[in-house]
Design an enzyme around this catalytic site. Structure first.
Site, PDB file in Angstrom:
ATOM      1  N   GLU A   1       0.628 -15.568   1.450  1.00 26.61           N
ATOM      2  CA  GLU A   1       0.043 -15.927   0.152  1.00 26.61           C
ATOM      3  C   GLU A   1       1.130 -16.337  -0.838  1.00 26.61           C
ATOM      4  O   GLU A   1       0.952 -17.269  -1.631  1.00 26.61           O
ATOM      5  CB  GLU A   1      -0.770 -14.749  -0.391  1.00 26.61           C
ATOM      6  CG  GLU A   1      -2.003 -14.423   0.437  1.00 26.61           C
ATOM      7  CD  GLU A   1      -2.634 -13.093   0.073  1.00 26.61           C
ATOM      8  OE1 GLU A   1      -3.816 -12.902   0.391  1.00 26.61           O
ATOM      9  OE2 GLU A   1      -1.935 -12.244  -0.528  1.00 26.61           O
TER      10      GLU A   1
ATOM     11  N   ARG B   1       0.855  -1.182   0.000  1.00 30.18           N
ATOM     12  CA  ARG B   1       0.000   0.000   0.000  1.00 30.18           C
ATOM     13  C   ARG B   1       0.892   1.232   0.000  1.00 30.18           C
ATOM     14  O   ARG B   1       1.960   1.236   0.627  1.00 30.18           O
ATOM     15  CB  ARG B   1      -0.910  -0.010   1.241  1.00 30.18           C
ATOM     16  CG  ARG B   1      -1.970   1.095   1.215  1.00 30.18           C
ATOM     17  CD  ARG B   1      -2.817   1.008   2.483  1.00 30.18           C
ATOM     18  NE  ARG B   1      -3.562  -0.247   2.522  1.00 30.18           N
ATOM     19  CZ  ARG B   1      -4.723  -0.445   1.932  1.00 30.18           C
ATOM     20  NH1 ARG B   1      -5.280   0.546   1.225  1.00 30.18           N
ATOM     21  NH2 ARG B   1      -5.344  -1.597   2.025  1.00 30.18           N
TER      22      ARG B   1
ATOM     23  N   ASP C   1      -5.530 -16.815  54.142  1.00 23.62           N
ATOM     24  CA  ASP C   1      -4.458 -15.820  54.050  1.00 23.62           C
ATOM     25  C   ASP C   1      -4.267 -15.218  55.445  1.00 23.62           C
ATOM     26  O   ASP C   1      -5.113 -15.394  56.333  1.00 23.62           O
ATOM     27  CB  ASP C   1      -4.861 -14.749  53.033  1.00 23.62           C
ATOM     28  CG  ASP C   1      -3.887 -13.593  52.991  1.00 23.62           C
ATOM     29  OD1 ASP C   1      -2.674 -13.842  53.000  1.00 23.62           O
ATOM     30  OD2 ASP C   1      -4.359 -12.437  52.974  1.00 23.62           O
ATOM     31  N   TYR C   2      -3.171 -14.486  55.634  1.00 26.86           N
ATOM     32  CA  TYR C   2      -2.927 -13.893  56.966  1.00 26.86           C
ATOM     33  C   TYR C   2      -3.238 -12.389  56.970  1.00 26.86           C
ATOM     34  O   TYR C   2      -4.264 -11.960  57.463  1.00 26.86           O
ATOM     35  CB  TYR C   2      -1.484 -14.148  57.404  1.00 26.86           C
ATOM     36  CG  TYR C   2      -1.207 -13.644  58.811  1.00 26.86           C
ATOM     37  CD1 TYR C   2      -1.634 -14.363  59.916  1.00 26.86           C
ATOM     38  CD2 TYR C   2      -0.536 -12.438  59.028  1.00 26.86           C
ATOM     39  CE1 TYR C   2      -1.404 -13.898  61.208  1.00 26.86           C
ATOM     40  CE2 TYR C   2      -0.288 -11.960  60.291  1.00 26.86           C
ATOM     41  CZ  TYR C   2      -0.731 -12.689  61.387  1.00 26.86           C
ATOM     42  OH  TYR C   2      -0.507 -12.212  62.657  1.00 26.86           O
ATOM     43  N   ASP C   3      -2.365 -11.580  56.377  1.00 25.00           N
ATOM     44  CA  ASP C   3      -2.553 -10.120  56.416  1.00 25.00           C
ATOM     45  C   ASP C   3      -3.805  -9.716  55.653  1.00 25.00           C
ATOM     46  O   ASP C   3      -3.980 -10.058  54.481  1.00 25.00           O
ATOM     47  CB  ASP C   3      -1.338  -9.418  55.807  1.00 25.00           C
ATOM     48  CG  ASP C   3      -0.118  -9.518  56.700  1.00 25.00           C
ATOM     49  OD1 ASP C   3      -0.067  -8.819  57.714  1.00 25.00           O
ATOM     50  OD2 ASP C   3       0.772 -10.330  56.372  1.00 25.00           O
TER      51      ASP C   3
ATOM     52  N   ASP D   1      -7.621 -11.663  50.742  1.00 27.92           N
ATOM     53  CA  ASP D   1      -8.069 -10.278  50.548  1.00 27.92           C
ATOM     54  C   ASP D   1      -7.417  -9.550  49.382  1.00 27.92           C
ATOM     55  O   ASP D   1      -7.914  -8.516  48.945  1.00 27.92           O
ATOM     56  CB  ASP D   1      -7.809  -9.470  51.830  1.00 27.92           C
ATOM     57  CG  ASP D   1      -6.327  -9.183  52.028  1.00 27.92           C
ATOM     58  OD1 ASP D   1      -5.941  -8.015  52.147  1.00 27.92           O
ATOM     59  OD2 ASP D   1      -5.536 -10.150  52.049  1.00 27.92           O
TER      60      ASP D   1
END
Length: 617
Positions: free
Chosen positions: A244, A140, A360-362, A546
């Site tokens: 092609e 093009r 989970d903890y924190d 969390d």
């Protein structure tokens, strides 16, 4: 939104617009054009609008890995989002990023090239260019198409290799671009005239330049009779013309010279790759192609042909849709979750004989604190954990990002409690010793990451570094809020460029912290270990967390839940039905997006739930 809509940008905004109308829709978006580097993209005035528009998708596909990397880097630098090589966390929703090189309808091209009308034109072209080596180019009319570079390189070929004068013809077909470019047209015409004047004659012109749309039969004929296809684009998303050409060369096995800046360069391994700006190297590549032995031509061609035929347009579509489908089935399309039904979880717990609880903890068992060392377990929570662990029907595990020393100090006294530290790097089963899951992992990257974190710590008052055995975390919770966020974005960009792009590590964006860890480590792998080879053995499973690292646990459990349902359906010749005794719980606001099935608003609610379960007979 004050973004000027053009045909080019409108589709980039569409995913977010669809998402605003259909929040739960599954949206796949494939960008066939190149995505610019973050250094260039971040200079755009409406950069955030474009990124947010694309991030409304469920999955975004790119033609090459480099385009995907540019997009990931732009999201990190401009929006400050956490990214991994395969996805972006967009405000709680994981947007999948994949690479899906596009193909062509190769069978249709094969069929078209064998038509009698094409064969007739091939015969006519062979007669017209008898005893000539034919180079074909079709582009093009655009600056990035590299037409000027192609002509410059062709002129250099005739200058460097006089043996090709009067023996090689370049047939360059140029289609009109979206807009007229008079300066480019004039420069191309000037180059064509110069080459034909210096190396042509009344009987022969070395460059045949056609600035028009080419008939499909003529195009197929040219691809079939060409001795070489030369593609010198400066930047191109796909360039299906090269594919092609490969399909049409089943008889001649002519070579392909391909710019390394095309989207197909990484897929067509048998092509001779060139830098279109290096005219001399391109001329040398043309000479190499023409001098290539028949055996080498055949080997290179077979590599290309096999890839083009096996990775056609249908394969591309199937790959993209299957990836999108897998994301949906795996539960990675996060949505708002309902509030935990305490009566339901208590009833399922009471009726179960084998129970698995993962926490989970924190932020889950204890509230988030400005000073991590002050996040101590409340006494009532320890009592509830001890009571749950005392029941032989229960296996309870705390899966935390904390190191082993902290977990031993504050939770080690709970008999029968399993522990996992540093996001799955270590695990300690009840009554056992700590086991490292990363003995074979190279941690040589830690020094480089530490030096980067030290650089930003010196320049960000209130920030600290937490060095663990298998990861390093930079905390900026006590820094100035705005400046801390700014420095975090800059730090992420630096890590993305200098560490993540070349080493097997990933960046986790936590609550006011950045953590770098091995890419093979995550809490989801610990969940799989605890569930075992036969996850159906558990008739009660609860998992609470969390933050973003806990989403790995939720997704792993969703996958297992779906797998168990499918097995049960196959065994009983029924429709799949997922088991209902899985409780994945995220801690956060009502509108928080998560892969979890339930939510509670605070860590206190998790502790209250544990106390309730511990009191259940």
């Amino acid at each position: 939104m004050k973004l000027r809509i053009t045909p080019t940008t409108s589709l980039l905004l569409l995913p977010e617009l669809i998402r605003s109308m259909y929040p739960l829709a599954t949206i796949g978006f494939f960008l066939h054009s190149p995505f610019p580097s973050s250094e260039l993209f971040r200079s755009l005035p409406h950069r955030k609008d474009i990124l947010n528009g694309m991030l409304g998708s469920t999955s975004i596909g790119f033609q090459t890995y480099s385009y995907a990397r540019h997009f990931l880097s732009s999201c990190t630098r401009v929006l400050g989002l956490e990214s991994t090589p395969t996805g972006i966390d967009n405000k709680g929703s994981m947007v999948s990023i994949g690479v899906f090189p596009i193909g062509i309808d190769s069978k249709s091209v094969q069929k078209r090239s064998s038509l009698s009308s094409v064969q007739t034109k091939m015969k006519s072209l062979r007669e017209m260019f008898a005893n000539k080596l034919i180079i074909i180019g079709r582009d093009r009319l655009d600056e990035v198409a590299g037409i000027r570079q192609k002509l410059e390189a062709f002129e250099r070929l005739l200058e460097m290799y006089p043996k090709y004068q009067n023996k090689v013809v370049l047939i360059q077909v140029t289609q009109p671009g979206q807009t007229r470019q008079p300066k480019l047209e004039a420069k191309i015409s000037e180059l064509v005239t110069s080459i034909n004047s210096n190396y042509g004659s009344l009987e022969f012109m070395p460059v045949l330049y056609h600035h028009t749309f080419l008939d499909a039969d003529e195009y197929m004929a040219l691809l079939n009779i060409a001795d070489l296809c030369l593609i010198t684009v400066i930047r191109d998303g796909m360039n299906t013309g090269s594919l092609e050409y490969v399909v049409c060369q089943q008889d001649k096995h002519s070579p392909l010279i391909l710019s390394e800046f095309t989207g197909t360069a990484g897929s067509v391994s048998g092509a001779i790759q060139i830098n279109p700006w290096d005219y001399e190297a391109v001329a040398q590549a043309i000479d190499t192609a023409f001098s290539m032995s028949p055996e080498e031509r055949t080997v290179r061609y077979e590599q290309m042909f096999k890839h083009v035929m096996s990775h056609d347009a249908q394969y591309w579509a199937n790959s993209f849709i299957e990836d999108l489908r897998a994301i949906v089935l795996a539960g990675q399309t996060n949505a708002a979750t309902p509030c935990l039904d305490l009566a339901l979880i208590a009833r399922e717990f009471r009726e179960a004989k084998r129970r698995l609880i993962m926490l989970d903890y924190d932020g889950t068992l204890t509230p988030i604190t400005n000073i991590p060392a002050q996040a101590l377990p409340p006494p009532e929570m320890l009592v509830a954990l001890q009571r749950l662990c005392a029941d032989p029907r229960n296996l309870v595990c705390v899966i935390s990002g904390r190191d082993r020393q902290f977990l031993d100090l504050h939770l080690g006294a709970v008999k029968g409690l399993a522990l996992s530290g540093e996001h799955g790097s270590f695990i300690r089963y009840p009554g056992g010793e700590w086991i490292s899951l990363l003995d074979q992992v190279d941690l040589g990257w830690k020094d480089e990451v530490l030096s980067i974190f030290e650089f930003f710590t010196e320049r960000t008052a209130g920030s600290t570094i937490e060095a663990k055995e298998t990861s390093i975390t930079w905390h900026f919770r006590n820094a100035d809020p705005e400046y801390g966020e700014f420095q975090a974005k800059e730090c992420m960009s630096h890590l993305e460029d200098s560490v993540v792009s070349k080493l097997p590590v990933e960046i986790l964006v936590g609550k006011k912290c950045l953590e770098v860890r091995p890419i093979s480590v995550n809490k989801g792998e610990i969940v799989k270990r605890l569930m075992g080879a036969h996850p159906e053995q558990w008739d009660f499973v609860a998992c609470a967390g969390d933050d973003k690292t806990d989403e790995d646990m939720f997704r792993a459990l969703r996958t297992m839940q779906r797998s168990i349902g499918q097995k049960h359906a196959n065994a009983n010749d029924e429709l799949p039905q997922e088991p209902q005794h899985y409780f994945t719980i995220t801690v956060g606001p009502v509108d928080k997006k998560s892969a979890a099935a339930w939510h509670v608003t605070s860590s206190n609610k998790i502790v209250e739930t544990l106390i309730e379960l511990a009191a259940t007979e």
